[in-house]
Design a protein around this motif. Structure first.
Motif, PDB file in Angstrom:
ATOM      1  N   ARG A  23      15.721   7.616   1.584  1.00  0.00           N
ATOM      2  CA  ARG A  23      15.598   8.086   0.208  1.00  0.00           C
ATOM      3  C   ARG A  23      14.210   7.771  -0.308  1.00  0.00           C
ATOM      4  NH1 ARG A  23      21.191   5.172  -1.535  1.00  0.00           N
ATOM      5  NH2 ARG A  23      22.650   6.683  -0.657  1.00  0.00           N
ATOM      6  N   LYS A  24      13.578   8.749  -0.887  1.00  0.00           N
ATOM      7  CA  LYS A  24      12.244   8.548  -1.436  1.00  0.00           C
ATOM      8  C   LYS A  24      12.337   7.720  -2.717  1.00  0.00           C
ATOM      9  CE  LYS A  24      10.185  12.718   0.524  1.00  0.00           C
ATOM     10  NZ  LYS A  24      11.337  13.045   1.379  1.00  0.00           N
ATOM     11  N   LEU A  25      11.518   6.704  -2.781  1.00  0.00           N
ATOM     12  CA  LEU A  25      11.518   5.846  -3.961  1.00  0.00           C
ATOM     13  C   LEU A  25      10.730   6.456  -5.111  1.00  0.00           C
ATOM     14  CD1 LEU A  25      10.989   2.364  -2.255  1.00  0.00           C
ATOM     15  CD2 LEU A  25      13.114   3.341  -3.129  1.00  0.00           C
ATOM     16  N   LEU A  26       9.789   7.345  -4.779  1.00  0.00           N
ATOM     17  CA  LEU A  26       8.973   7.992  -5.806  1.00  0.00           C
ATOM     18  C   LEU A  26       8.944   9.504  -5.565  1.00  0.00           C
ATOM     19  CD1 LEU A  26       5.926   5.540  -5.967  1.00  0.00           C
ATOM     20  CD2 LEU A  26       7.667   5.875  -7.730  1.00  0.00           C
ATOM     21  N   PRO A  27      10.026  10.180  -5.826  1.00  0.00           N
ATOM     22  CA  PRO A  27      10.038  11.632  -5.601  1.00  0.00           C
ATOM     23  C   PRO A  27       8.939  12.328  -6.396  1.00  0.00           C
ATOM     24  CG  PRO A  27      12.248  10.808  -6.067  1.00  0.00           C
ATOM     25  CD  PRO A  27      11.308   9.700  -6.380  1.00  0.00           C
ATOM     26  N   GLY A  28       8.169  13.166  -5.715  1.00  0.00           N
ATOM     27  CA  GLY A  28       7.098  13.894  -6.394  1.00  0.00           C
ATOM     28  C   GLY A  28       5.772  13.165  -6.431  1.00  0.00           C
ATOM     29  N   TYR A  29       5.689  12.004  -5.749  1.00  0.00           N
ATOM     30  CA  TYR A  29       4.448  11.234  -5.749  1.00  0.00           C
ATOM     31  C   TYR A  29       4.131  10.726  -4.349  1.00  0.00           C
ATOM     32  CZ  TYR A  29       5.087  11.058 -10.812  1.00  0.00           C
ATOM     33  OH  TYR A  29       5.261  11.396 -12.131  1.00  0.00           O
ATOM     34  N   VAL A  30       2.840  10.492  -4.103  1.00  0.00           N
ATOM     35  CA  VAL A  30       2.369   9.904  -2.855  1.00  0.00           C
ATOM     36  C   VAL A  30       1.345   8.831  -3.213  1.00  0.00           C
ATOM     37  CG1 VAL A  30       1.163  10.314  -0.671  1.00  0.00           C
ATOM     38  CG2 VAL A  30       2.742  12.039  -1.559  1.00  0.00           C
ATOM     39  N   LEU A  31       1.419   7.698  -2.536  1.00  0.00           N
ATOM     40  CA  LEU A  31       0.470   6.604  -2.770  1.00  0.00           C
ATOM     41  C   LEU A  31      -0.707   6.739  -1.811  1.00  0.00           C
ATOM     42  CD1 LEU A  31       2.971   3.589  -3.062  1.00  0.00           C
ATOM     43  CD2 LEU A  31       1.986   4.939  -4.912  1.00  0.00           C
ATOM     44  N   VAL A  32      -1.902   6.529  -2.320  1.00  0.00           N
ATOM     45  CA  VAL A  32      -3.104   6.618  -1.487  1.00  0.00           C
ATOM     46  C   VAL A  32      -4.000   5.413  -1.765  1.00  0.00           C
ATOM     47  CG1 VAL A  32      -5.121   7.978  -0.843  1.00  0.00           C
ATOM     48  CG2 VAL A  32      -3.037   9.139  -1.588  1.00  0.00           C
ATOM     49  N   ARG A  33      -4.390   4.723  -0.708  1.00  0.00           N
ATOM     50  CA  ARG A  33      -5.355   3.618  -0.839  1.00  0.00           C
ATOM     51  C   ARG A  33      -6.714   4.161  -0.381  1.00  0.00           C
ATOM     52  NH1 ARG A  33      -6.938  -0.447   2.717  1.00  0.00           N
ATOM     53  NH2 ARG A  33      -5.223   0.058   4.156  1.00  0.00           N
ATOM     54  N   MET A  34      -7.684   4.154  -1.274  1.00  0.00           N
ATOM     55  CA  MET A  34      -8.952   4.814  -0.985  1.00  0.00           C
ATOM     56  C   MET A  34     -10.082   4.252  -1.831  1.00  0.00           C
ATOM     57  SD  MET A  34      -8.139   8.384  -3.027  1.00  0.00           S
ATOM     58  CE  MET A  34      -9.788   9.050  -2.907  1.00  0.00           C
ATOM     59  N   GLU A  35     -11.300   4.545  -1.408  1.00  0.00           N
ATOM     60  CA  GLU A  35     -12.486   4.312  -2.222  1.00  0.00           C
ATOM     61  C   GLU A  35     -12.780   5.639  -2.905  1.00  0.00           C
ATOM     62  OE1 GLU A  35     -14.083   1.699  -2.891  1.00  0.00           O
ATOM     63  OE2 GLU A  35     -13.630   0.236  -1.314  1.00  0.00           O
ATOM     64  N   LEU A  36     -12.745   5.635  -4.207  1.00  0.00           N
ATOM     65  CA  LEU A  36     -12.911   6.893  -4.927  1.00  0.00           C
ATOM     66  C   LEU A  36     -14.386   7.290  -4.981  1.00  0.00           C
ATOM     67  CD1 LEU A  36     -11.318   9.054  -6.452  1.00  0.00           C
ATOM     68  CD2 LEU A  36     -11.795   7.811  -8.550  1.00  0.00           C
ATOM     69  N   ASN A  37     -14.691   8.399  -4.334  1.00  0.00           N
ATOM     70  CA  ASN A  37     -16.015   9.001  -4.422  1.00  0.00           C
ATOM     71  C   ASN A  37     -15.822  10.509  -4.443  1.00  0.00           C
ATOM     72  OD1 ASN A  37     -15.759   9.851  -1.607  1.00  0.00           O
ATOM     73  ND2 ASN A  37     -16.259   7.702  -1.075  1.00  0.00           N
ATOM     74  N   ASP A  38     -16.897  11.247  -4.593  1.00  0.00           N
ATOM     75  CA  ASP A  38     -16.776  12.693  -4.737  1.00  0.00           C
ATOM     76  C   ASP A  38     -16.138  13.340  -3.516  1.00  0.00           C
ATOM     77  OD1 ASP A  38     -17.896  12.520  -7.220  1.00  0.00           O
ATOM     78  OD2 ASP A  38     -19.934  13.074  -6.573  1.00  0.00           O
ATOM     79  N   ALA A  39     -16.540  12.901  -2.333  1.00  0.00           N
ATOM     80  CA  ALA A  39     -16.026  13.517  -1.112  1.00  0.00           C
ATOM     81  C   ALA A  39     -14.529  13.225  -0.968  1.00  0.00           C
ATOM     82  CB  ALA A  39     -16.797  13.001   0.102  1.00  0.00           C
TER      83      ALA A  39
END
Length: 304
Positions: free
Chosen positions: A164-180
């Motif tokens: 069972r999805k704990l967050l239906p409609g969402y995905v978690l992403v671990r990232m460094e936010l930059n333009d690319a």
């Protein structure tokens, strides 16, 4: 007959008369005393019976009171034990959450929430992983997670593992936010937007992420995870019994509070109830969006 003999006879007759009268008096006295003695005996016996009855009633009443006191004491002890167990479990959970949060903070990047079409979470994860490799931004997009809970469901007498999805409609992403990196995520098929203030990508508190990624079972390693054939990463959760259908008196539209799990203490509104099984679905506000979640009668309580 001589005068002497005559006097003796009269004297003897008087003596006999007095003795007879005395005997009659004694008999009369005995007759009067006999019923009184018998009555006293009856009264005594009745008094003894009454005393015994009262003693028995007192004994029974005292036993009942003692049983009630013992029962109340046992109930209070049981309630106290349950409260202590719940407090201990809560303290243990918070301790593990703090430790798990510290581990997450050591990892590079920040956690972001991306919104996608409901039911496309797995495809978004697969597509994003592939695009990150193809467009060479793996050094900025470190991890993509679809939090899923595992449960054992019995059907037709057989046990089946369901997710069972704990967050239906969402995905978690671990990232460094930059333009690319932002462009790769934003243009991934199925993604609608980043979750944040006014549509801007806003990092999520690591403690909030930890609630969805931390295993429920303390014996399960936080790093333990698996990927299925669809590319969905399953957060390592214990295989617990799926919630069964229960008879309950909750109603559609009713406001409740979730008591356990990652959404503990979050308010929800019951949106659907299966009339046959009693299973419920509720709407929860997650990251500013109403999201449907499955509710169990044993894991929620009414908002008073």
């Amino acid at each position: 007959m001589s005068e002497e003999n005559t006097g003796t006879s009269l004297e003897q007759a008087m003596i006999d008369n007095v003795q007879e009268q005395a005997a009659e008096a004694v008999e009369a006295t005995e007759e009067v005393q006999q019923p009184q003695e018998e009555l006293s005996a009856e009264e005594k016996e009745a008094a003894e019976k009454e005393a015994a009855t009262k003693a028995a009633e007192a004994a029974l009443g005292g036993g009942s009171d003692e049983a009630e006191v013992e029962g109340e004491g046992a109930g209070e002890a049981s309630a106290s034990a349950d409260a202590d167990a719940a407090a201990a479990a809560d303290a243990e959970y918070k301790s593990r959450l703090r430790a798990f949060t510290r581990e997450l903070k050591k990892q590079p990047g920040q956690w972001y929430i991306i919104q996608c079409y409901s039911g496309y979470e797995n495809k978004v994860k697969t597509n994003l992983d592939m695009r990150a490799q193809t467009l060479e931004v793996e050094d900025s997009i470190f991890e993509v997670v679809v939090p899923v809970e595992q449960a054992i469901e019995k059907k037709d007498g057989k046990k089946k593992v369901v997710k069972r999805k704990l967050l239906p409609g969402y995905v978690l992403v671990r990232m460094e936010l930059n333009d690319a990196a932002w462009s790769v995520v934003r243009d991934t098929p199925g993604v609608t937007s980043f979750v944040g203030n006014e549509g801007n990508a806003t990092p999520v508190k690591i403690r909030d992420v930890a609630k969805f990624l931390m295993p429920n079972d303390p014996t399960v390693s936080p790093e333990a995870s698996a990927a299925d054939s669809e590319g969905e990463q399953v957060v390592a959760m214990p295989e617990k019994e799926a919630a069964k259908a229960y008879a309950h008196d909750f109603e559609v539209g009713e406001a409740v509070t979730i008591l356990s799990g990652p959404l503990a203490s979050v308010s929800a509104t019951i949106s659907e109830i299966d009339p046959e099984t009693g299973k419920m679905q509720g709407l929860v506000s997650i990251f500013g969006r109403e999201t449907p979640v499955e509710l169990s009668p044993t894991e929620i309580e009414r908002i008073s």
